[in-house]
Design a protein around this motif. Structure first.
Motif, PDB file in Angstrom:
ATOM      1  N   UNK A 196      -6.568   7.962  27.210  1.00 58.72           N
ATOM      2  CA  UNK A 196      -7.901   8.118  26.643  1.00 58.72           C
ATOM      3  C   UNK A 196      -8.260   6.934  25.769  1.00 58.72           C
ATOM      4  N   UNK A 197      -9.392   6.345  26.071  1.00 60.75           N
ATOM      5  CA  UNK A 197     -10.005   5.297  25.257  1.00 60.75           C
ATOM      6  C   UNK A 197      -9.033   4.158  24.959  1.00 60.75           C
ATOM      7  N   UNK A 198      -8.480   3.586  26.031  1.00 58.41           N
ATOM      8  CA  UNK A 198      -7.597   2.431  25.848  1.00 58.41           C
ATOM      9  C   UNK A 198      -8.387   1.140  26.082  1.00 58.41           C
ATOM     10  N   UNK A 199      -7.942   0.103  25.455  1.00 55.54           N
ATOM     11  CA  UNK A 199      -8.537  -1.224  25.617  1.00 55.54           C
ATOM     12  C   UNK A 199      -8.026  -1.807  26.933  1.00 55.54           C
ATOM     13  N   UNK A 200      -8.777  -1.648  27.999  1.00 52.47           N
ATOM     14  CA  UNK A 200      -8.357  -1.966  29.355  1.00 52.47           C
ATOM     15  C   UNK A 200      -8.010  -3.442  29.524  1.00 52.47           C
ATOM     16  N   UNK A 201      -8.828  -4.335  28.971  1.00 48.30           N
ATOM     17  CA  UNK A 201      -8.620  -5.772  29.168  1.00 48.30           C
ATOM     18  C   UNK A 201      -7.864  -6.426  28.023  1.00 48.30           C
ATOM     19  N   UNK A 202      -7.717  -5.714  26.908  1.00 46.78           N
ATOM     20  CA  UNK A 202      -7.065  -6.297  25.736  1.00 46.78           C
ATOM     21  C   UNK A 202      -7.989  -7.175  24.921  1.00 46.78           C
ATOM     22  N   UNK A 203      -9.269  -7.196  25.276  1.00 42.34           N
ATOM     23  CA  UNK A 203     -10.232  -8.035  24.574  1.00 42.34           C
ATOM     24  C   UNK A 203     -11.123  -7.246  23.617  1.00 42.34           C
ATOM     25  N   UNK A 238     -11.455   2.421  28.317  1.00 47.23           N
ATOM     26  CA  UNK A 238     -11.498   3.352  29.442  1.00 47.23           C
ATOM     27  C   UNK A 238     -10.561   4.538  29.204  1.00 47.23           C
ATOM     28  N   UNK A 239     -10.890   5.609  29.930  1.00 44.93           N
ATOM     29  CA  UNK A 239     -10.056   6.813  29.965  1.00 44.93           C
ATOM     30  C   UNK A 239      -9.812   7.145  31.428  1.00 44.93           C
ATOM     31  N   UNK A 258     -14.464  14.345  29.278  1.00 41.26           N
ATOM     32  CA  UNK A 258     -15.783  14.810  28.814  1.00 41.26           C
ATOM     33  C   UNK A 258     -15.679  15.407  27.414  1.00 41.26           C
ATOM     34  N   UNK A 259     -14.653  16.219  27.184  1.00 46.17           N
ATOM     35  CA  UNK A 259     -14.460  16.852  25.869  1.00 46.17           C
ATOM     36  C   UNK A 259     -14.343  15.802  24.775  1.00 46.17           C
ATOM     37  N   UNK A 260     -13.766  14.657  25.119  1.00 44.85           N
ATOM     38  CA  UNK A 260     -13.587  13.573  24.153  1.00 44.85           C
ATOM     39  C   UNK A 260     -14.769  12.605  24.138  1.00 44.85           C
ATOM     40  N   UNK A 261     -15.833  12.930  24.875  1.00 46.02           N
ATOM     41  CA  UNK A 261     -17.054  12.123  24.843  1.00 46.02           C
ATOM     42  C   UNK A 261     -17.160  11.050  25.900  1.00 46.02           C
ATOM     43  N   UNK A 262     -16.234  11.012  26.847  1.00 49.35           N
ATOM     44  CA  UNK A 262     -16.260   9.984  27.894  1.00 49.35           C
ATOM     45  C   UNK A 262     -17.164  10.356  29.050  1.00 49.35           C
ATOM     46  N   UNK A 263     -17.547   9.345  29.833  1.00 50.96           N
ATOM     47  CA  UNK A 263     -18.452   9.553  30.961  1.00 50.96           C
ATOM     48  C   UNK A 263     -17.901   9.025  32.280  1.00 50.96           C
ATOM     49  N   UNK A 264     -16.723   8.393  32.254  1.00 52.78           N
ATOM     50  CA  UNK A 264     -16.114   7.844  33.461  1.00 52.78           C
ATOM     51  C   UNK A 264     -14.612   8.111  33.455  1.00 52.78           C
ATOM     52  N   UNK A 265     -14.058   8.302  34.636  1.00 54.70           N
ATOM     53  CA  UNK A 265     -12.624   8.490  34.806  1.00 54.70           C
ATOM     54  C   UNK A 265     -12.122   7.330  35.664  1.00 54.70           C
ATOM     55  N   UNK A 306      -8.333  -0.522  41.546  1.00 54.99           N
ATOM     56  CA  UNK A 306      -8.900   0.223  40.425  1.00 54.99           C
ATOM     57  C   UNK A 306     -10.142   0.951  40.916  1.00 54.99           C
ATOM     58  N   UNK A 307     -10.224   2.233  40.610  1.00 55.35           N
ATOM     59  CA  UNK A 307     -11.391   3.035  40.991  1.00 55.35           C
ATOM     60  C   UNK A 307     -11.914   3.798  39.799  1.00 55.35           C
ATOM     61  N   UNK A 308     -13.183   4.145  39.865  1.00 51.23           N
ATOM     62  CA  UNK A 308     -13.796   4.909  38.784  1.00 51.23           C
ATOM     63  C   UNK A 308     -14.641   6.044  39.352  1.00 51.23           C
ATOM     64  N   UNK A 309     -14.711   7.115  38.597  1.00 54.60           N
ATOM     65  CA  UNK A 309     -15.488   8.282  38.940  1.00 54.60           C
ATOM     66  C   UNK A 309     -16.459   8.549  37.797  1.00 54.60           C
ATOM     67  N   UNK A 310     -17.741   8.550  38.104  1.00 57.73           N
ATOM     68  CA  UNK A 310     -18.744   8.874  37.082  1.00 57.73           C
ATOM     69  C   UNK A 310     -18.720  10.380  36.848  1.00 57.73           C
ATOM     70  N   UNK A 311     -18.629  10.762  35.588  1.00 61.53           N
ATOM     71  CA  UNK A 311     -18.584  12.175  35.233  1.00 61.53           C
ATOM     72  C   UNK A 311     -19.981  12.627  34.822  1.00 61.53           C
ATOM     73  N   UNK A 312     -20.461  13.665  35.451  1.00 68.32           N
ATOM     74  CA  UNK A 312     -21.795  14.181  35.122  1.00 68.32           C
ATOM     75  C   UNK A 312     -21.717  15.238  34.054  1.00 68.32           C
TER      76      UNK A 312
END
Length: 154
Positions: free
Chosen positions: A67-74, A79-80, A109-116, A148-154
């Motif tokens: 959950x909420x990691x700095x994907x690129x390190x920048x 991302x979660x 979603x519970x943690x406020x994210x919108x993408x998986x 790498x793939x992503x799923x938009x959460x509605x």
């Protein structure tokens, strides 16, 4: 009456069931063993979210989310997502993988994210079809040798 799958935290009581979980032998090269995931969870406290997937008292799979990691390190791309997914040999095709993805989506979603976000090994023996059928879309990025793939959460 059929039971519903549920998640369990890893505890001393179910640790052996967790580390003894095995995927099909032809899939072992596609995902790390649970014991490696648990070691990574130990060295990344607060980031890794390991859970057993159970049906009644039976262990049928393992997932580990982040959950909420700095994907690129920048510091600009947080991302979660689903870090690991292991469904036990003989238990695939029964909805446990879908349940795992839906469970992680619910927690994001519970943690406020919108993408998986997740990754998978490309190729004919990899799980791309599974993830694409659930609505994941490749981002065009790779992580090591994985898509790498992503799923938009509605």
């Amino acid at each position: 009456m059929p039971m519903s799958p549920h998640l369990q935290e890893i505890t001393p009581d179910n640790f052996e069931a967790a580390i003894n979980l095995r995927v099909r032998s032809d899939q072992e090269h596609l995902v790390a063993p649970v014991v490696k995931s648990l070691a990574e969870a130990y060295v990344h406290p607060g980031i890794a979210w390991p859970r057993l997937i159970c049906e009644g008292d039976e262990t049928v799979g393992f997932l580990m989310a982040f959950f909420h990691i700095d994907w690129t390190g920048e510091g600009t791309d947080f991302r979660s997502g689903l870090w690991r997914l292991n469904i036990a040999d003989g238990k695939q095709g029964r909805g446990y993988g879908r349940f795992a993805v839906e469970s992680v989506a619910t927690e994001i979603r519970r943690r406020g994210g919108a993408h998986l976000t997740t990754t998978w090994h490309p190729g004919p023996d990899g799980p791309a079809g599974f993830y694409l059928a659930l609505g994941f879309r490749p981002t065009g990025e790779t992580s090591g040798d994985q898509t790498v793939g992503t799923l938009k959460l509605d």
